[in-house]
Motif scaffolding. Structure first.
Motif, PDB file in Angstrom:
ATOM      1  N   GLU A  14       0.815  -1.223   0.000  1.00 13.61           N
ATOM      2  CA  GLU A  14       0.000   0.000   0.000  1.00 13.61           C
ATOM      3  C   GLU A  14       0.847   1.271   0.000  1.00 13.61           C
ATOM      4  N   TRP A  15       2.158   1.128   0.156  1.00 17.02           N
ATOM      5  CA  TRP A  15       3.038   2.309   0.110  1.00 17.02           C
ATOM      6  C   TRP A  15       3.511   2.630  -1.304  1.00 17.02           C
ATOM      7  N   LYS A  16       3.199   1.789  -2.264  1.00 19.38           N
ATOM      8  CA  LYS A  16       3.605   2.087  -3.642  1.00 19.38           C
ATOM      9  C   LYS A  16       2.948   3.376  -4.111  1.00 19.38           C
ATOM     10  N   ASP A  17       3.692   4.149  -4.890  1.00 19.93           N
ATOM     11  CA  ASP A  17       3.223   5.434  -5.434  1.00 19.93           C
ATOM     12  C   ASP A  17       3.015   6.484  -4.344  1.00 19.93           C
ATOM     13  N   LYS A  18       3.606   6.271  -3.155  1.00 20.01           N
ATOM     14  CA  LYS A  18       3.565   7.273  -2.098  1.00 20.01           C
ATOM     15  C   LYS A  18       4.986   7.672  -1.711  1.00 20.01           C
ATOM     16  N   TYR A  52       9.659  -3.817  -2.719  1.00 21.20           N
ATOM     17  CA  TYR A  52       8.249  -4.154  -2.520  1.00 21.20           C
ATOM     18  C   TYR A  52       7.963  -5.640  -2.732  1.00 21.20           C
ATOM     19  N   ASP A 105       1.449  11.793   0.496  1.00 19.59           N
ATOM     20  CA  ASP A 105       1.283  11.964  -0.947  1.00 19.59           C
ATOM     21  C   ASP A 105       2.643  12.326  -1.545  1.00 19.59           C
TER      22      ASP A 105
END
Length: 218
Positions: A1-5, A47, A83
């Motif tokens: 859930e931390w991908k793209d953050k 990841y 973000d």
């Protein structure tokens, strides 16, 4: 859930010389134990496998004039996830109370924001008192400046504020929320502060909220 953050490791204190390694590679550190720092690990995390974070703390530096009874991680380590394009910086708040009385107090809040898009910065400021009751809520849109910039809210007024003093150390809590263009929350940070007026003069010495304060030796 931390991908793209955006993922940051925040170290509040390593005594004395600190080196930080992620998956066997040095990614940062400090040469002074009393100053915190952060490391952006967004592009360093794995990841598809476990991540190993290792910290080496060393107090053996030759000619070290600093004496400290302990060592290692003597303050908190925080994982901060935000973000990637809109977030509040480390220690973002600058809060002052320039005009204070028992009837009314002015509160000035300034926050340091990173905005890597070209859209305006939409922020909400909420202030609650020590009992958790909301006393101020304000939404303000700022014209986007540089990618990192300090934005100042319009001056707010607290009616019949609860003043901070040594016998009654009342604290308010300010929360700033950043919103994306679609209205979802990008980041939020809180900070506690006291409302008080402190004065020094040759004639009266020190005054707190208009009352003379006697400084006693320890």
């Amino acid at each position: 859930e931390w991908k793209d953050k955006r993922v940051v490791i925040d170290f509040e204190g390593i005594m004395y010389v600190g080196d930080v390694y992620l998956n066997g590679k040095r990614i940062g550190g400090t040469d002074y134990g009393y100053v915190g720092f952060e490391i952006d690990v967004t592009n360093l995390l794995q990841y598809d496998a476990p991540n190993i974070l290792a910290v080496k703390a060393d107090t053996r530096k030759p000619n070290n004039s600093r004496w400290y009874t302990g060592g290692g991680l003597f303050r908190h380590v925080n994982v901060v996830v935000t973000d990637p394009k809109l977030y509040l910086m480390r220690h973002p708040f600058y809060i002052t109370t320039p005009n204070v009385s028992t009837e009314e107090a002015e509160v000035c809040v300034q926050v340091e924001v990173a905005c890597h898009d070209r859209h305006p910065v939409m922020a909400e400021l909420v202030i609650v008192n020590g009992e958790g009751k909301e006393v101020v809520r304000k939404v303000q849109e700022f014209k986007r400046r540089q990618s990192t910039y300090e934005y100042r809210f319009d001056t707010l007024k607290l009616i019949r504020p609860q003043l901070w003093d040594c016998e009654h150390p009342h604290l308010y809590t300010a929360e700033v929320v950043l919103y994306r263009p679609d209205g979802t929350v990008a980041d939020r940070v809180t900070e506690r502060f006291g409302v008080r007026k402190l004065e020094f003069s040759p004639e009266y010495g020190m005054k707190l909220n208009g009352e003379k304060v006697i400084l006693k030796g320890i």
